[in-house]
Design a protein around this motif. Sequence first.
Motif, PDB file in Angstrom:
ATOM      1  N   THR A  56       0.829  -1.205   0.000  1.00  0.00           N
ATOM      2  CA  THR A  56       0.000   0.000   0.000  1.00  0.00           C
ATOM      3  C   THR A  56       0.864   1.256   0.000  1.00  0.00           C
ATOM      4  OG1 THR A  56      -1.674  -1.217   1.242  1.00  0.00           O
ATOM      5  CG2 THR A  56      -1.880   1.171   1.196  1.00  0.00           C
ATOM      6  N   ALA A  57       1.966   1.227   0.753  1.00  0.00           N
ATOM      7  CA  ALA A  57       2.874   2.375   0.785  1.00  0.00           C
ATOM      8  C   ALA A  57       3.480   2.619  -0.592  1.00  0.00           C
ATOM      9  CB  ALA A  57       3.965   2.157   1.825  1.00  0.00           C
ATOM     10  N   TRP A  58       3.838   1.542  -1.294  1.00  0.00           N
ATOM     11  CA  TRP A  58       4.384   1.686  -2.641  1.00  0.00           C
ATOM     12  C   TRP A  58       3.322   2.216  -3.590  1.00  0.00           C
ATOM     13  CZ3 TRP A  58       8.349   2.161  -5.732  1.00  0.00           C
ATOM     14  CH2 TRP A  58       9.603   1.778  -5.292  1.00  0.00           C
ATOM     15  N   LEU A  59       2.129   1.680  -3.495  1.00  0.00           N
ATOM     16  CA  LEU A  59       1.073   2.095  -4.415  1.00  0.00           C
ATOM     17  C   LEU A  59       0.644   3.533  -4.156  1.00  0.00           C
ATOM     18  CD1 LEU A  59      -1.040  -1.169  -4.623  1.00  0.00           C
ATOM     19  CD2 LEU A  59       0.534  -0.242  -6.326  1.00  0.00           C
ATOM     20  N   ALA A  60       0.841   4.036  -2.930  1.00  0.00           N
ATOM     21  CA  ALA A  60       0.533   5.441  -2.660  1.00  0.00           C
ATOM     22  C   ALA A  60       1.498   6.357  -3.394  1.00  0.00           C
ATOM     23  CB  ALA A  60       0.587   5.709  -1.166  1.00  0.00           C
ATOM     24  N   VAL A  61       2.751   5.906  -3.548  1.00  0.00           N
ATOM     25  CA  VAL A  61       3.752   6.691  -4.277  1.00  0.00           C
ATOM     26  C   VAL A  61       3.558   6.542  -5.778  1.00  0.00           C
ATOM     27  CG1 VAL A  61       6.226   6.943  -4.717  1.00  0.00           C
ATOM     28  CG2 VAL A  61       5.415   6.520  -2.400  1.00  0.00           C
ATOM     29  N   PRO A  63       0.855   4.591  -8.144  1.00  0.00           N
ATOM     30  CA  PRO A  63      -0.325   3.721  -8.253  1.00  0.00           C
ATOM     31  C   PRO A  63      -0.241   2.718  -9.399  1.00  0.00           C
ATOM     32  CG  PRO A  63      -0.950   6.050  -8.332  1.00  0.00           C
ATOM     33  CD  PRO A  63       0.527   5.990  -8.295  1.00  0.00           C
ATOM     34  N   ASP A  64       0.602   2.987 -10.393  1.00  0.00           N
ATOM     35  CA  ASP A  64       0.714   2.078 -11.536  1.00  0.00           C
ATOM     36  C   ASP A  64       1.845   1.069 -11.395  1.00  0.00           C
ATOM     37  OD1 ASP A  64      -1.388   3.401 -12.767  1.00  0.00           O
ATOM     38  OD2 ASP A  64      -0.055   4.888 -13.677  1.00  0.00           O
ATOM     39  N   ALA A  65       2.480   1.006 -10.223  1.00  0.00           N
ATOM     40  CA  ALA A  65       3.602   0.086 -10.036  1.00  0.00           C
ATOM     41  C   ALA A  65       3.116  -1.358 -10.076  1.00  0.00           C
ATOM     42  CB  ALA A  65       4.291   0.354  -8.710  1.00  0.00           C
ATOM     43  N   PRO A  66       3.749  -2.189 -10.906  1.00  0.00           N
ATOM     44  CA  PRO A  66       3.355  -3.598 -10.932  1.00  0.00           C
ATOM     45  C   PRO A  66       3.795  -4.310  -9.645  1.00  0.00           C
ATOM     46  CG  PRO A  66       5.191  -3.204 -12.407  1.00  0.00           C
ATOM     47  CD  PRO A  66       4.779  -1.869 -11.861  1.00  0.00           C
ATOM     48  N   VAL A  67       3.055  -5.324  -9.284  1.00  0.00           N
ATOM     49  CA  VAL A  67       3.339  -6.056  -8.044  1.00  0.00           C
ATOM     50  C   VAL A  67       4.724  -6.695  -8.102  1.00  0.00           C
ATOM     51  CG1 VAL A  67       2.597  -7.965  -6.580  1.00  0.00           C
ATOM     52  CG2 VAL A  67       0.908  -6.449  -7.591  1.00  0.00           C
ATOM     53  N   GLY A  68       5.137  -7.152  -9.274  1.00  0.00           N
ATOM     54  CA  GLY A  68       6.469  -7.744  -9.415  1.00  0.00           C
ATOM     55  C   GLY A  68       7.570  -6.756  -9.072  1.00  0.00           C
ATOM     56  N   PHE A  69       7.384  -5.500  -9.457  1.00  0.00           N
ATOM     57  CA  PHE A  69       8.364  -4.468  -9.133  1.00  0.00           C
ATOM     58  C   PHE A  69       8.403  -4.218  -7.631  1.00  0.00           C
ATOM     59  CE2 PHE A  69       9.355   0.004  -8.328  1.00  0.00           C
ATOM     60  CZ  PHE A  69      10.636   0.061  -8.848  1.00  0.00           C
ATOM     61  N   ILE A  70       7.249  -4.227  -7.006  1.00  0.00           N
ATOM     62  CA  ILE A  70       7.183  -4.004  -5.558  1.00  0.00           C
ATOM     63  C   ILE A  70       7.891  -5.139  -4.820  1.00  0.00           C
ATOM     64  CG2 ILE A  70       5.618  -3.786  -3.590  1.00  0.00           C
ATOM     65  CD1 ILE A  70       3.598  -2.520  -5.543  1.00  0.00           C
ATOM     66  N   VAL A  71       7.662  -6.366  -5.242  1.00  0.00           N
ATOM     67  CA  VAL A  71       8.317  -7.518  -4.612  1.00  0.00           C
ATOM     68  C   VAL A  71       9.821  -7.451  -4.835  1.00  0.00           C
ATOM     69  CG1 VAL A  71       8.546 -10.020  -4.700  1.00  0.00           C
ATOM     70  CG2 VAL A  71       6.283  -8.990  -4.759  1.00  0.00           C
TER      71      VAL A  71
END
Length: 144
Positions: A56-61, A63-71
């Motif tokens: 959620t913190a990543w998506l707040a920065v 919103p279009d970030a793919p989940v793979g990038f977050i992981v």
Amino acid sequence: MRELKSVRPPRQVFRPSTRVPGTVRAAFWILLALAVAGVVNIIQVFVVNDWTSYQTAWLAVDPDAPVGFIVASFVVQRLFLMGVAGFFLWIAILVYRGVGWARVLNTIPAVLGIATIVGAGVYEIALVAANLGAAVLLWLPPSN
């Protein structure tokens, strides 16, 4: 023909050749505690923290970030922190063995850490203070 140098047994590899001053011994334990604190922090993040809060913190920065990038970013951060913990362990061993340039190598992140305490929490400030304390101990006259 040149003779080969004798190889020290494995149990003497990390043993210092002379008596270790008290200031160096204290700095060794502080640096060892920093390495352990880093590993404990990494384990704590995996065990206690909620993955959805990180996502959620990543998506707040972004919103279009793919989940793979977050992981991937999460894993890279943790690997970097493992490297930092390994660095402090390596420095602690070198300091204990009496390697002179190890105190210079420890002083660099100790001084750079001062810039990171702005807006940091109590835990981060304590880590920086411990590293600064180890650096000061290593530059005291008995440590030479």
